[in-house]
Write a protein that holds these residues in place. Structure first.
Motif, PDB file in Angstrom:
ATOM      1  N   THR A   8       0.831  -1.201   0.000  1.00 28.26           N
ATOM      2  CA  THR A   8       0.000   0.000   0.000  1.00 28.26           C
ATOM      3  C   THR A   8       0.865   1.251   0.000  1.00 28.26           C
ATOM      4  N   GLU A   9       1.898   1.255   0.835  1.00 32.47           N
ATOM      5  CA  GLU A   9       2.810   2.404   0.891  1.00 32.47           C
ATOM      6  C   GLU A   9       3.503   2.623  -0.457  1.00 32.47           C
ATOM      7  N   LEU A  10       3.985   1.555  -1.051  1.00 36.29           N
ATOM      8  CA  LEU A  10       4.685   1.670  -2.333  1.00 36.29           C
ATOM      9  C   LEU A  10       3.769   2.208  -3.429  1.00 36.29           C
ATOM     10  N   LEU A  11       2.529   1.750  -3.446  1.00 39.26           N
ATOM     11  CA  LEU A  11       1.582   2.242  -4.449  1.00 39.26           C
ATOM     12  C   LEU A  11       1.349   3.743  -4.296  1.00 39.26           C
ATOM     13  N   GLY A  12       1.387   4.244  -3.075  1.00 36.05           N
ATOM     14  CA  GLY A  12       1.199   5.673  -2.835  1.00 36.05           C
ATOM     15  C   GLY A  12       2.456   6.498  -3.059  1.00 36.05           C
ATOM     16  N   GLU A  13       3.625   5.879  -2.960  1.00 37.94           N
ATOM     17  CA  GLU A  13       4.899   6.590  -3.046  1.00 37.94           C
ATOM     18  C   GLU A  13       5.476   6.659  -4.459  1.00 37.94           C
ATOM     19  N   CYS A  14       5.193   5.666  -5.273  1.00 39.79           N
ATOM     20  CA  CYS A  14       5.906   5.507  -6.546  1.00 39.79           C
ATOM     21  C   CYS A  14       4.975   5.591  -7.743  1.00 39.79           C
TER      22      CYS A  14
ATOM     23  N   ARG B 128       3.901   4.166 -11.388  1.00 39.78           N
ATOM     24  CA  ARG B 128       3.728   2.766 -11.789  1.00 39.78           C
ATOM     25  C   ARG B 128       4.984   2.163 -12.418  1.00 39.78           C
ATOM     26  N   ILE B 129       5.592   2.856 -13.352  1.00 42.40           N
ATOM     27  CA  ILE B 129       6.766   2.315 -14.045  1.00 42.40           C
ATOM     28  C   ILE B 129       7.950   2.215 -13.093  1.00 42.40           C
ATOM     29  N   SER B 130       8.143   3.229 -12.262  1.00 37.86           N
ATOM     30  CA  SER B 130       9.236   3.195 -11.280  1.00 37.86           C
ATOM     31  C   SER B 130       9.039   2.052 -10.296  1.00 37.86           C
ATOM     32  N   LEU B 131       7.812   1.848  -9.864  1.00 38.21           N
ATOM     33  CA  LEU B 131       7.519   0.773  -8.925  1.00 38.21           C
ATOM     34  C   LEU B 131       7.766  -0.584  -9.572  1.00 38.21           C
ATOM     35  N   ALA B 132       7.353  -0.749 -10.810  1.00 36.27           N
ATOM     36  CA  ALA B 132       7.575  -2.013 -11.516  1.00 36.27           C
ATOM     37  C   ALA B 132       9.068  -2.291 -11.662  1.00 36.27           C
ATOM     38  N   TYR B 133       9.828  -1.266 -11.981  1.00 37.19           N
ATOM     39  CA  TYR B 133      11.277  -1.414 -12.113  1.00 37.19           C
ATOM     40  C   TYR B 133      11.893  -1.818 -10.775  1.00 37.19           C
ATOM     41  N   TYR B 134      11.522  -1.120  -9.715  1.00 38.60           N
ATOM     42  CA  TYR B 134      12.043  -1.397  -8.381  1.00 38.60           C
ATOM     43  C   TYR B 134      11.697  -2.823  -7.933  1.00 38.60           C
ATOM     44  N   MET B 135      10.453  -3.218  -8.146  1.00 37.92           N
ATOM     45  CA  MET B 135      10.041  -4.544  -7.710  1.00 37.92           C
ATOM     46  C   MET B 135      10.712  -5.644  -8.532  1.00 37.92           C
ATOM     47  N   ASN B 136      10.992  -5.378  -9.793  1.00 44.42           N
ATOM     48  CA  ASN B 136      11.730  -6.348 -10.595  1.00 44.42           C
ATOM     49  C   ASN B 136      13.164  -6.492 -10.094  1.00 44.42           C
ATOM     50  N   LEU B 137      13.770  -5.389  -9.671  1.00 47.46           N
ATOM     51  CA  LEU B 137      15.112  -5.470  -9.082  1.00 47.46           C
ATOM     52  C   LEU B 137      15.075  -6.285  -7.788  1.00 47.46           C
ATOM     53  N   CYS B 138      14.048  -6.067  -6.986  1.00 49.19           N
ATOM     54  CA  CYS B 138      13.887  -6.847  -5.754  1.00 49.19           C
ATOM     55  C   CYS B 138      13.684  -8.321  -6.076  1.00 49.19           C
ATOM     56  N   LEU B 139      12.913  -8.612  -7.101  1.00 50.26           N
ATOM     57  CA  LEU B 139      12.671  -9.995  -7.521  1.00 50.26           C
ATOM     58  C   LEU B 139      13.982 -10.677  -7.895  1.00 50.26           C
TER      59      LEU B 139
ATOM     60  N   PHE C  70       6.491 -10.667  -5.727  1.00 44.59           N
ATOM     61  CA  PHE C  70       7.134  -9.377  -5.959  1.00 44.59           C
ATOM     62  C   PHE C  70       6.472  -8.529  -7.042  1.00 44.59           C
ATOM     63  N   ILE C  71       5.933  -9.134  -8.065  1.00 47.28           N
ATOM     64  CA  ILE C  71       5.335  -8.310  -9.131  1.00 47.28           C
ATOM     65  C   ILE C  71       3.904  -8.690  -9.483  1.00 47.28           C
ATOM     66  N   GLY C  72       3.417  -9.803  -8.968  1.00 50.98           N
ATOM     67  CA  GLY C  72       2.058 -10.245  -9.279  1.00 50.98           C
ATOM     68  C   GLY C  72       0.970  -9.340  -8.736  1.00 50.98           C
ATOM     69  N   TRP C  73       1.275  -8.539  -7.763  1.00 49.11           N
ATOM     70  CA  TRP C  73       0.287  -7.653  -7.128  1.00 49.11           C
ATOM     71  C   TRP C  73       0.234  -6.266  -7.777  1.00 49.11           C
ATOM     72  N   LEU C  74       1.172  -5.992  -8.675  1.00 54.51           N
ATOM     73  CA  LEU C  74       1.218  -4.645  -9.282  1.00 54.51           C
ATOM     74  C   LEU C  74       0.013  -4.406 -10.187  1.00 54.51           C
ATOM     75  N   PRO C  75      -0.516  -3.180 -10.162  1.00 53.40           N
ATOM     76  CA  PRO C  75      -1.685  -2.876 -11.007  1.00 53.40           C
ATOM     77  C   PRO C  75      -1.319  -2.797 -12.474  1.00 53.40           C
TER      78      PRO C  75
END
Length: 70
Positions: free
Chosen positions: A27-33, A35-46, A65-70
């Motif tokens: 929830t925090e990440l969705l509010g902070e980032c 969409r593209i930046s969040l997807a990139y970040y979560m892929n790096l985490c993955l 890590f990425i299945g929950w992204l909108p």
């Protein structure tokens, strides 16, 4: 700043001890980032999590890590 960061190498939430990213951090990440930046970040985490948890099935990590992204 969040208290729901990952504890490595198991990628557990430091606050609620659930698999990271926990529901609160998502929830925090969705509010902070954006969409593209969040997807990139979560892929790096993955990628990092895949190296740390090589025993975990790839499809489980992908959903986590990425299945929950909108």
């Amino acid at each position: 700043m969040t208290n729901h960061g990952p504890v490595l190498p198991l990628w557990l939430c430091e606050t609620c001890d659930r698999p990271w990213p926990c529901a609160t951090r998502r929830t925090e990440l969705l509010g902070e980032c954006e969409r593209i930046s969040l997807a990139y970040y979560m892929n790096l985490c993955l990628i990092s999590a895949g190296q740390d948890m090589s025993w975990a099935p790839a499809d489980v990590l992908r959903r986590r890590f990425i299945g929950w992204l909108p």
